[in-house]
Design a protein around this motif. Sequence first.
Motif, PDB file in Angstrom:
ATOM      1  N   VAL A 115      30.630  44.790  38.344  1.00 42.41           N
ATOM      2  CA  VAL A 115      31.328  46.060  38.522  1.00 42.41           C
ATOM      3  C   VAL A 115      32.611  45.785  39.296  1.00 42.41           C
ATOM      4  CG1 VAL A 115      31.239  48.358  39.542  1.00 42.41           C
ATOM      5  CG2 VAL A 115      29.189  47.380  38.472  1.00 42.41           C
ATOM      6  N   GLU A 116      33.751  46.026  38.644  1.00 39.97           N
ATOM      7  CA  GLU A 116      35.061  45.823  39.272  1.00 39.97           C
ATOM      8  C   GLU A 116      35.543  47.185  39.779  1.00 39.97           C
ATOM      9  OE1 GLU A 116      39.134  43.297  38.335  1.00 39.97           O
ATOM     10  OE2 GLU A 116      37.886  43.979  36.672  1.00 39.97           O
ATOM     11  N   ALA A 117      35.242  47.464  41.041  1.00 42.54           N
ATOM     12  CA  ALA A 117      35.434  48.815  41.569  1.00 42.54           C
ATOM     13  C   ALA A 117      36.899  49.198  41.716  1.00 42.54           C
ATOM     14  CB  ALA A 117      34.737  48.935  42.925  1.00 42.54           C
ATOM     15  N   GLY A 118      37.763  48.224  41.943  1.00 31.37           N
ATOM     16  CA  GLY A 118      39.165  48.538  42.205  1.00 31.37           C
ATOM     17  C   GLY A 118      39.884  49.172  41.041  1.00 31.37           C
ATOM     18  N   ASN A 119      39.477  48.867  39.823  1.00 34.47           N
ATOM     19  CA  ASN A 119      40.126  49.487  38.663  1.00 34.47           C
ATOM     20  C   ASN A 119      39.128  50.133  37.709  1.00 34.47           C
ATOM     21  OD1 ASN A 119      38.932  47.300  37.477  1.00 34.47           O
ATOM     22  ND2 ASN A 119      40.824  46.272  36.874  1.00 34.47           N
ATOM     23  N   GLY A 135      40.178  36.453  56.468  1.00 34.78           N
ATOM     24  CA  GLY A 135      40.932  37.703  56.522  1.00 34.78           C
ATOM     25  C   GLY A 135      40.603  38.689  55.431  1.00 34.78           C
ATOM     26  N   LYS A 136      39.763  38.308  54.456  1.00 37.08           N
ATOM     27  CA  LYS A 136      39.400  39.211  53.375  1.00 37.08           C
ATOM     28  C   LYS A 136      37.894  39.404  53.342  1.00 37.08           C
ATOM     29  CE  LYS A 136      43.378  38.622  50.337  1.00 37.08           C
ATOM     30  NZ  LYS A 136      43.840  38.413  48.939  1.00 37.08           N
ATOM     31  N   ASN A 137      37.492  40.627  53.052  1.00 37.27           N
ATOM     32  CA  ASN A 137      36.086  41.023  53.100  1.00 37.27           C
ATOM     33  C   ASN A 137      35.252  40.237  52.088  1.00 37.27           C
ATOM     34  OD1 ASN A 137      33.694  42.382  53.456  1.00 37.27           O
ATOM     35  ND2 ASN A 137      34.528  44.408  53.134  1.00 37.27           N
ATOM     36  N   ALA A 138      34.231  39.540  52.577  1.00 38.73           N
ATOM     37  CA  ALA A 138      33.306  38.791  51.727  1.00 38.73           C
ATOM     38  C   ALA A 138      31.984  39.547  51.688  1.00 38.73           C
ATOM     39  CB  ALA A 138      33.088  37.385  52.282  1.00 38.73           C
ATOM     40  N   ALA A 139      31.473  39.821  50.471  1.00 41.07           N
ATOM     41  CA  ALA A 139      30.291  40.684  50.390  1.00 41.07           C
ATOM     42  C   ALA A 139      29.535  40.479  49.092  1.00 41.07           C
ATOM     43  CB  ALA A 139      30.702  42.150  50.511  1.00 41.07           C
ATOM     44  N   LEU A 165      27.239  33.995  42.841  1.00 35.34           N
ATOM     45  CA  LEU A 165      28.536  34.658  42.816  1.00 35.34           C
ATOM     46  C   LEU A 165      28.687  35.467  44.090  1.00 35.34           C
ATOM     47  CD1 LEU A 165      28.760  36.026  39.149  1.00 35.34           C
ATOM     48  CD2 LEU A 165      29.451  33.811  40.034  1.00 35.34           C
ATOM     49  N   LEU A 166      29.866  35.375  44.690  1.00 36.08           N
ATOM     50  CA  LEU A 166      30.162  36.088  45.932  1.00 36.08           C
ATOM     51  C   LEU A 166      31.465  36.852  45.753  1.00 36.08           C
ATOM     52  CD1 LEU A 166      29.859  34.738  49.538  1.00 36.08           C
ATOM     53  CD2 LEU A 166      31.982  35.808  48.824  1.00 36.08           C
ATOM     54  N   SER A 167      31.494  38.098  46.211  1.00 39.01           N
ATOM     55  CA  SER A 167      32.680  38.940  46.052  1.00 39.01           C
ATOM     56  C   SER A 167      33.637  38.780  47.221  1.00 39.01           C
ATOM     57  CB  SER A 167      32.285  40.412  45.953  1.00 39.01           C
ATOM     58  OG  SER A 167      31.656  40.699  44.740  1.00 39.01           O
ATOM     59  N   VAL A 168      34.914  38.632  46.881  1.00 38.19           N
ATOM     60  CA  VAL A 168      35.987  38.859  47.843  1.00 38.19           C
ATOM     61  C   VAL A 168      36.469  40.278  47.566  1.00 38.19           C
ATOM     62  CG1 VAL A 168      38.244  38.146  48.676  1.00 38.19           C
ATOM     63  CG2 VAL A 168      36.590  36.421  47.906  1.00 38.19           C
ATOM     64  N   TRP A 169      36.043  41.200  48.411  1.00 33.42           N
ATOM     65  CA  TRP A 169      36.125  42.638  48.155  1.00 33.42           C
ATOM     66  C   TRP A 169      37.505  43.139  48.586  1.00 33.42           C
ATOM     67  CZ3 TRP A 169      30.923  45.324  48.012  1.00 33.42           C
ATOM     68  CH2 TRP A 169      31.030  46.642  47.570  1.00 33.42           C
ATOM     69  N   ASP A 170      38.496  42.901  47.729  1.00 34.47           N
ATOM     70  CA  ASP A 170      39.873  43.202  48.054  1.00 34.47           C
ATOM     71  C   ASP A 170      40.608  43.532  46.768  1.00 34.47           C
ATOM     72  OD1 ASP A 170      42.877  42.112  48.662  1.00 34.47           O
ATOM     73  OD2 ASP A 170      41.946  42.811  50.503  1.00 34.47           O
ATOM     74  N   THR A 171      41.675  44.325  46.870  1.00 40.11           N
ATOM     75  CA  THR A 171      42.471  44.617  45.673  1.00 40.11           C
ATOM     76  C   THR A 171      42.939  43.325  45.027  1.00 40.11           C
ATOM     77  OG1 THR A 171      43.184  46.715  46.641  1.00 40.11           O
ATOM     78  CG2 THR A 171      44.496  45.831  44.816  1.00 40.11           C
ATOM     79  N   ASP A 172      43.405  42.411  45.844  1.00 39.53           N
ATOM     80  CA  ASP A 172      43.770  41.074  45.381  1.00 39.53           C
ATOM     81  C   ASP A 172      42.588  40.155  45.653  1.00 39.53           C
ATOM     82  OD1 ASP A 172      45.184  38.905  44.428  1.00 39.53           O
ATOM     83  OD2 ASP A 172      46.252  38.573  46.317  1.00 39.53           O
ATOM     84  N   GLY A 173      41.446  40.489  45.032  1.00 40.19           N
ATOM     85  CA  GLY A 173      40.206  39.785  45.342  1.00 40.19           C
ATOM     86  C   GLY A 173      39.784  38.825  44.258  1.00 40.19           C
ATOM     87  N   ALA A 174      38.507  38.439  44.300  1.00 41.88           N
ATOM     88  CA  ALA A 174      38.011  37.440  43.357  1.00 41.88           C
ATOM     89  C   ALA A 174      36.499  37.393  43.403  1.00 41.88           C
ATOM     90  CB  ALA A 174      38.579  36.063  43.694  1.00 41.88           C
ATOM     91  N   LEU A 175      35.923  36.812  42.356  1.00 39.79           N
ATOM     92  CA  LEU A 175      34.545  36.348  42.374  1.00 39.79           C
ATOM     93  C   LEU A 175      34.566  34.855  42.625  1.00 39.79           C
ATOM     94  CD1 LEU A 175      32.449  37.904  39.468  1.00 39.79           C
ATOM     95  CD2 LEU A 175      32.273  38.341  41.901  1.00 39.79           C
ATOM     96  N   LEU A 176      33.806  34.416  43.605  1.00 37.59           N
ATOM     97  CA  LEU A 176      33.697  32.992  43.899  1.00 37.59           C
ATOM     98  C   LEU A 176      32.367  32.478  43.365  1.00 37.59           C
ATOM     99  CD1 LEU A 176      34.974  32.850  47.598  1.00 37.59           C
ATOM    100  CD2 LEU A 176      36.285  32.975  45.470  1.00 37.59           C
ATOM    101  N   VAL A 177      32.422  31.415  42.589  1.00 39.44           N
ATOM    102  CA  VAL A 177      31.212  30.749  42.118  1.00 39.44           C
ATOM    103  C   VAL A 177      30.913  29.623  43.094  1.00 39.44           C
ATOM    104  CG1 VAL A 177      30.092  29.553  40.218  1.00 39.44           C
ATOM    105  CG2 VAL A 177      31.823  31.309  39.739  1.00 39.44           C
ATOM    106  N   ASN A 179      39.790  42.761  40.968  1.00 37.82           N
ATOM    107  CA  ASN A 179      40.204  43.853  41.832  1.00 37.82           C
ATOM    108  C   ASN A 179      38.959  44.515  42.429  1.00 37.82           C
ATOM    109  OD1 ASN A 179      41.200  46.211  42.984  1.00 37.82           O
ATOM    110  ND2 ASN A 179      42.559  46.693  41.276  1.00 37.82           N
ATOM    111  N   LYS A 180      38.643  44.176  43.651  1.00 35.08           N
ATOM    112  CA  LYS A 180      37.464  44.695  44.358  1.00 35.08           C
ATOM    113  C   LYS A 180      36.183  44.570  43.531  1.00 35.08           C
ATOM    114  CE  LYS A 180      39.720  47.900  47.545  1.00 35.08           C
ATOM    115  NZ  LYS A 180      39.820  49.306  48.010  1.00 35.08           N
ATOM    116  N   PRO A 181      35.752  43.375  43.218  1.00 37.84           N
ATOM    117  CA  PRO A 181      34.451  43.228  42.534  1.00 37.84           C
ATOM    118  C   PRO A 181      33.337  43.614  43.499  1.00 37.84           C
ATOM    119  CG  PRO A 181      35.287  41.086  43.219  1.00 37.84           C
ATOM    120  CD  PRO A 181      36.364  42.075  43.542  1.00 37.84           C
ATOM    121  N   SER A 182      32.652  44.711  43.215  1.00 34.16           N
ATOM    122  CA  SER A 182      31.680  45.213  44.186  1.00 34.16           C
ATOM    123  C   SER A 182      30.308  44.597  43.974  1.00 34.16           C
ATOM    124  CB  SER A 182      31.607  46.735  44.128  1.00 34.16           C
ATOM    125  OG  SER A 182      31.334  47.185  42.821  1.00 34.16           O
ATOM    126  N   GLY A 183      29.685  44.811  42.816  1.00 30.70           N
ATOM    127  CA  GLY A 183      28.344  44.295  42.588  1.00 30.70           C
ATOM    128  C   GLY A 183      28.291  43.371  41.392  1.00 30.70           C
TER     129      GLY A 183
END
Length: 497
Positions: free
Chosen positions: A141-145, A434-438, A450-462, A477-481
């Motif tokens: 789920v990409e919450a930002g967009n 400096g960016k929310n990890a969740a 998979l780990l979310s960098v919960w930011d508009t300029d974010g990412a999924l980290l494998v 863009n803000k990958p939430s779940g």
Amino acid sequence: MRLIASLLLAASLPVGVLANASSAPDATALYQAQCQSCHGLNRLGGTGPALLPESLGRIKPEEVRNVIHDGRPASQMAAYGELLGSDEIDALVGYLYRPAEVAPTWSEADVRASHRILADVSQLPDSPQHGADPLNLFVVVEAGNHHVRILDGDRFEELANFPSHFALHGGPKFSPDGRFVYFASRDGWVSKYDLHNLTMIAEVRAGLNTRNLAVSSDGRWVMVGNYLPGNLVVLDAEDLSLVKPIEALGNDGTPSRVSAVYTAPQRDSFVVALKDVKEVWELSWAGTPDFVPRRILAADYLDDFSFTPDYRYLLATSRQAKGGQVIDLDTGEALTDIPLPGMPHLGSGIYWQQDGRWVFATPNISQGLISVLDLATWELVTEIPTEGPGFFMRSHENSKYAWTDVFFGPNNDAIHLIDKQTLKVAHTLRPVPGKNAAHVEFTQDGRYLLLSVWDTDGALLVIDSETLEEIKRIPMNKPSGKYNVGNKIGFAEGTSH
């Protein structure tokens, strides 16, 4: 909102509707002129989402202001910064957070009228058409967009990317075979998507403000829990057609919102928490169900809950000082309070075996600690200090760590790895300082996560779950779940249910 239509409407407005130097903006008239064509009469939604306080609850007014001013990329939401003045935008924002003058309603007829069949399943192949392992797919789920991405969990490559309804909420749920995924949005839309053919099958608007949904483990029913209107809605899982609405009324007739609904596969039932009455409901789907709730009196109001591994007991929130309560679903008795300070997020709690006993750990959204309970005695085993309040906790049966974020506060770039045997923090990672990890989710075998960098300029980290090394970074863009099909349909230890 559509810019051309808005400009025409604005040009036709009489003097005094829009702001001028001598009068305050008329927010109601502004909404009718600029927003109603997409967001609906009485703010109930249309091609755009509902704009009610209940729907905007987790969105800050400043964010809403920015969307009105700047628009939203990859959507029909145009920018109004050049059309409306700052005071007009401020007036609109205030209006959107104001309760409706007439209480909004959503009837059985409204639900039926919203139902749409988008594809004929009988005409689609019943085997995966994409070559990836169907049980190791991730639904992201990409919450930002307001988009959803489908990822191959072996190659970590994207198979599909499509827009969702506004603010998907409560986590998607899956059919028992993993072929279909069901989504619920904050403003009540429920959608069914075919993961074999990567296509949307059906959708229906089950309410105006929805908490979450659950799917029966026999694959026949979808149960939707709503804040507004306060009810449950039973849908046919095959095509999302309405089966039955169930008004959320306490035994004494008190109306209630629905806090949460989950499936209890070993019990052939849905279990429901009511927010405004001290009751738990269990609704069986066995045989030919009538979906009449079995009422269980709770010691306190429930906001959320989790199950023990055998699905006999509920660990439920409590607004009283001790923070939690245990409810025996077999006997229908509230057994005991459990010592959980602050605001435990029990819906994200997980369990595992530590030294031969089952323990349950929950993050806390108001205090920097993880509470660990003994599931045999209900006693507090320990409290693990963290760098701040957390929201999500995940693990896997093949992982020696429980991963928990520090979602709130200045240290939200940290992720703690708790050793499941020593019950101590073994590692603290800061994947992107400096960016929310969740929110972590493992592959089906637990080898990667998979780990979310919960930011508009974010990412999924494998991340390699053994070496803790980053393997790949996928901009988002803000990958939430993120939800792994195999883990979810198997109700795997360490993931949310």
